[in-house]
Design an enzyme around this catalytic site. Structure first.
Site, short mmCIF file in Angstrom:
data_model
loop_
_atom_site.label_atom_id
_atom_site.label_comp_id
_atom_site.label_asym_id
_atom_site.label_seq_id
_atom_site.Cartn_x
_atom_site.Cartn_y
_atom_site.Cartn_z
N GLU A 37 0.78 -1.34 -0.12
CA GLU A 37 -0.35 0.23 0.03
C GLU A 37 0.80 1.30 -0.09
O GLU A 37 1.54 1.04 0.65
CB GLU A 37 -0.50 -0.19 1.27
CG GLU A 37 -1.81 -1.11 1.23
CD GLU A 37 -2.92 -1.17 2.91
OE1 GLU A 37 -3.21 -0.67 3.29
OE2 GLU A 37 -2.74 -2.68 2.99
N ARG A 262 4.52 -12.57 9.67
CA ARG A 262 5.98 -11.13 9.67
C ARG A 262 6.94 -11.48 10.19
O ARG A 262 7.41 -11.96 11.20
CB ARG A 262 4.60 -9.99 10.57
CG ARG A 262 3.99 -9.43 9.40
CD ARG A 262 2.89 -8.43 9.97
NE ARG A 262 2.25 -8.09 9.71
CZ ARG A 262 2.57 -6.43 8.95
NH1 ARG A 262 3.23 -6.09 9.07
NH2 ARG A 262 0.90 -6.94 8.50
N LYS A 272 3.74 1.09 10.22
CA LYS A 272 4.54 2.05 9.21
C LYS A 272 3.25 3.05 9.89
O LYS A 272 4.17 4.58 9.99
CB LYS A 272 3.79 1.92 7.97
CG LYS A 272 4.29 1.44 6.63
CD LYS A 272 3.77 1.59 5.42
CE LYS A 272 2.72 0.25 5.15
NZ LYS A 272 2.58 -0.26 3.86
P1 ATP Z 1 0.66 -1.75 8.19
O1 ATP Z 1 2.54 -1.27 8.63
O2 ATP Z 1 0.24 -0.64 7.61
O3 ATP Z 1 0.73 -3.33 9.31
P2 ATP Z 1 1.95 -3.14 6.13
O4 ATP Z 1 2.79 -3.52 6.88
O5 ATP Z 1 1.35 -4.64 5.58
O6 ATP Z 1 1.16 -1.85 6.45
P3 ATP Z 1 2.12 -3.63 3.30
O7 ATP Z 1 1.92 -2.17 2.17
O8 ATP Z 1 0.13 -3.50 3.18
O9 ATP Z 1 2.75 -2.74 4.17
O10 ATP Z 1 2.97 -4.47 3.14
C1 ATP Z 1 2.77 -5.28 1.43
C2 ATP Z 1 2.91 -6.47 2.01
O11 ATP Z 1 4.05 -6.75 2.35
C3 ATP Z 1 2.00 -7.64 2.30
O12 ATP Z 1 2.17 -8.46 1.37
C4 ATP Z 1 2.65 -7.70 3.59
O13 ATP Z 1 2.01 -8.83 4.05
C5 ATP Z 1 4.34 -7.83 3.94
N1 ATP Z 1 4.94 -8.04 4.72
C6 ATP Z 1 4.43 -6.40 5.39
N2 ATP Z 1 5.18 -6.24 6.79
C7 ATP Z 1 5.88 -7.18 7.13
C8 ATP Z 1 7.01 -7.61 7.61
N3 ATP Z 1 6.55 -7.27 9.25
N4 ATP Z 1 7.11 -9.23 7.59
C9 ATP Z 1 7.17 -9.91 6.34
N5 ATP Z 1 6.23 -9.18 5.63
C10 ATP Z 1 5.50 -7.98 5.78
MG MG Z 2 -1.14 -3.99 4.97
#
Ligand code: ATP
Ligand code: MG
Length: 563
Positions: A37, A262, A272
């Protein structure tokens, strides 16, 4: 760390699932995507997801799309889109011509919604958000059906068209799927598909005033792109039944969704929202502040793409949330730069040394090894003269028992040069050391083989009249506890490390660094790895960022000394 092989993901449950899908013919190829996003910069957790998605496709001879899930006009920005593209590229991945945006599919998603309405599977709800929330209820108790659930298809089509045409204000109506208000899975309790938002979108401008919810856009976008394996994080596990319902009702291509845990890193935060707070409230200088766990922060700090990929690929894939030790990331960059980085000498906190028996205007050009790990990097000349700088840490007026560097009456070796002896300490009227008067032993020149005199310590130095002044930024962990988010009663800001940045403005580096380019990385001998700051370093003023300290500088230098 030697078990890490670049770009190879250790066997894991995701590969098992893919293997099985290919074996039984559910799919005959692998097509993944990375779907950020655009509401912030990428962080090290995203790097895990990027390496996983691109890595798997590479291993199976498939493809990976970069798709922005840009369904929320309020929080998104082109700045984020551009930074994300830059970061994915920098990490070494190529989406070729497959750069997509969920907003590319707004028309298709709208048509899909019409299809659901016509099937009697979606309706316009005119309740307030409060009522909708209340009627959804709690997981342990069935929800209540909205009184608008019985609207006719014609009525729904008409209202939804008017919603799209901008005839209503924000919040007046929503479009909901008609699934099951009694489901224990809250995601299935008639989720909202569209809400009215009279807001400008970073790509579609004012074309739309209704915007799809993330859940309505995400799975269908994967489907439209022909994704075979939609890899996402664990919180989407209970959205899977919803995504399946959409896809089955719409009768469109059905990707397989696979969830993994994650990655979190200790001594930092990764959400974020929290990173944005650090930026907006100026706790850091920006998303690319070298203390941030963002890809752009690590890049500016001097991390290499290889070190981040190795780190991301080394940890496997889990089904349970994990906190990875930051020391693993630090070891990964050390290991990489140990092989690659040119060694130079830099004196961070200088004190002057005058060699009283060295000819006043003599300058010697001494041979220095550029990288003992890589002979092909050759040697360079380092000027040596009567006045030098050494690091204040390498001198103790009253030495500790195990201090083997310079102190009054004691000897130390100057790297690549001579053994010197401290004869006298000159102080100013306030008792601060002004300079050390030393003598050098002409027979002890490194490599000359003239003398077999041995001393216990070797220190680095720079020639005073040749050295360049530099600013050196010493970065430490941003937080002073392993899990700044751990205690919900304490704001994570409270755990910021007040000493996460120390700026030294009087450092002296050897003249070779005159032409160092922004982003170029070096090992400052005995100290650590440093890179030229890409934003603030200029021809007039060199600025270095400390990437990471050396692990065990002493053991190493002692070994080299005895050669
Ligand atoms: P937020 O921090 O608002 O929860 P988000 O981390 O989900 O947002 P996105 O831009 O939706 O941010 O993430 C893009 C992709 O990266 C998604 O497929 C998400 O699952 C993956 N992702 C995000 N954070 C992690 C993490 N800490 N470890 C592994 N994958 C991640
Ligand atoms: Mg997300």
């Amino acid at each position: 760390m030697s078990d890490i092989t670049e770009n190879e993901i250790p066997s894991n449950f995701i590969k098992d699932i893919i293997d099985e899908d290919l074996r039984i013919g559910r799919f005959n190829k692998v097509h993944t995507r990375f779907p950020p996003e655009p509401n912030g910069y990428l962080h090290i957790g995203h790097a895990k997801s990027i390496c996983l998605n691109f890595g798997l496709a590479e291993e199976y001879g498939g493809k990976t799309n970069l798709r922005f899930d840009d369904t929320n006009p309020a929080k998104e920005d082109v700045e984020y889109v551009e930074s994300i593209k830059e970061d994915v590229k920098w990490l070494g991945f190529d989406w070729e011509d497959r750069l997509y945006f969920a907003s590319d599919y707004f028309n298709t998603l709208y048509d899909y919604a019409i299809k659901l309405i016509k099937k009697g599977k979606a309706y316009v709800d005119s309740s307030t958000y409060e009522i909708i929330k209340e009627e959804r209820g709690v997981p342990s108790k069935p929800g209540v059906e909205s009184k608008y659930r019985t609207r006719t298809t014609e009525e729904n089509l008409e209202l939804f068209t008017k919603m799209k045409n901008g005839e209503f204000d924000d919040g007046e109506h929503v479009l909901r799927a008609m699934i099951d208000m009694t489901s224990p899975n809250m995601n299935l309790r008639d989720p909202i598909l569209y809400r009215i938002r009279h807001a400008e979108h970073h790509r579609t401008g004012n074309e739309w005033c209704i915007y799809p919810m993330y859940d309505w856009a995400h799975g269908q976008s994967d489907s439209i792109e022909g994704i075979t394996h939609s890899i996402c994080t664990l919180e989407f596990e209970n959205h899977r039944p919803l995504y399946n319902w959409f896809i089955e009702e719409l009768e469109i291509h059905h990707p397989r969704q696979i969830e993994f845990a994650r990655w979190n890193l200790d001594y930092t935060v990764m959400s974020k929202r929290k990173l944005l707070k650090l930026v907006e409230d100026n706790y850091v200088t920006g998303w690319d502040d070298p203390r941030m766990p963002t890809i752009s922060g690590y890049r500016r700090r001097g991390y290499t793409p290889e070190s981040i990929r190795n780190f991301a690929n080394s940890g496997g894939v889990a089904k349970r949330e994990i906190i990875i030790e930051i020391t693993r990331l630090e070891n990964s960059i050390r290991e990489d730069l140990n092989k690659k980085a040119m060694r130079v000498m830099a004196v961070l906190n200088p004190i002057k040394v005058e060699l009283t028996n060295y000819p006043i205007s003599q300058v010697e050009e001494l041979d220095a090894v550029n990288n003992p790990e890589d002979e092909s990097m050759g040697k360079r000349k380092v000027p040596f003269s009567r006045e030098l700088y050494i690091d204040a840490n390498d001198f103790q007026e009253i030495p500790h028992k195990k201090f083997h560097r310079l102190s009054p009456g004691k000897e130390v070796r100057l790297r690549y040069a001579y053994i010197i002896k401290c004869e006298e300490v000159i102080k100013d009227s306030e008792g601060n050391i002004e300079k050390l008067l030393c003598t050098y032993d002409i027979d002890t020149k490194s490599g000359s083989g003239k003398s077999d005199k041995k001393v216990k310590g070797t220190i680095h130095w720079v020639s005073a009249k040749h050295a360049l002044n530099a600013e050196v930024r010493l970065y430490d962990r941003l937080f002073n506890v392993p899990n700044p988010d751990g205690d919900k009663a304490v704001d994570f800001i409270e755990h910021l490390n007040p000493d996460s940045l120390e700026v030294l403005t009087n450092s002296m580096v050897e003249p070779y660094l005159k032409n160092a380019k922004p982003g170029e990385r070096f090992q400052f001998e005995r100290l650590g790895y440093y890179c030229v700051d890409s934003k603030d370093s200029t021809d007039e003023k060199l600025v270095f960022n400390r990437t990471v300290t050396l692990r065990d500088s002493w053991a190493k230098i002692e070994k080299q000394n005895s050669r």
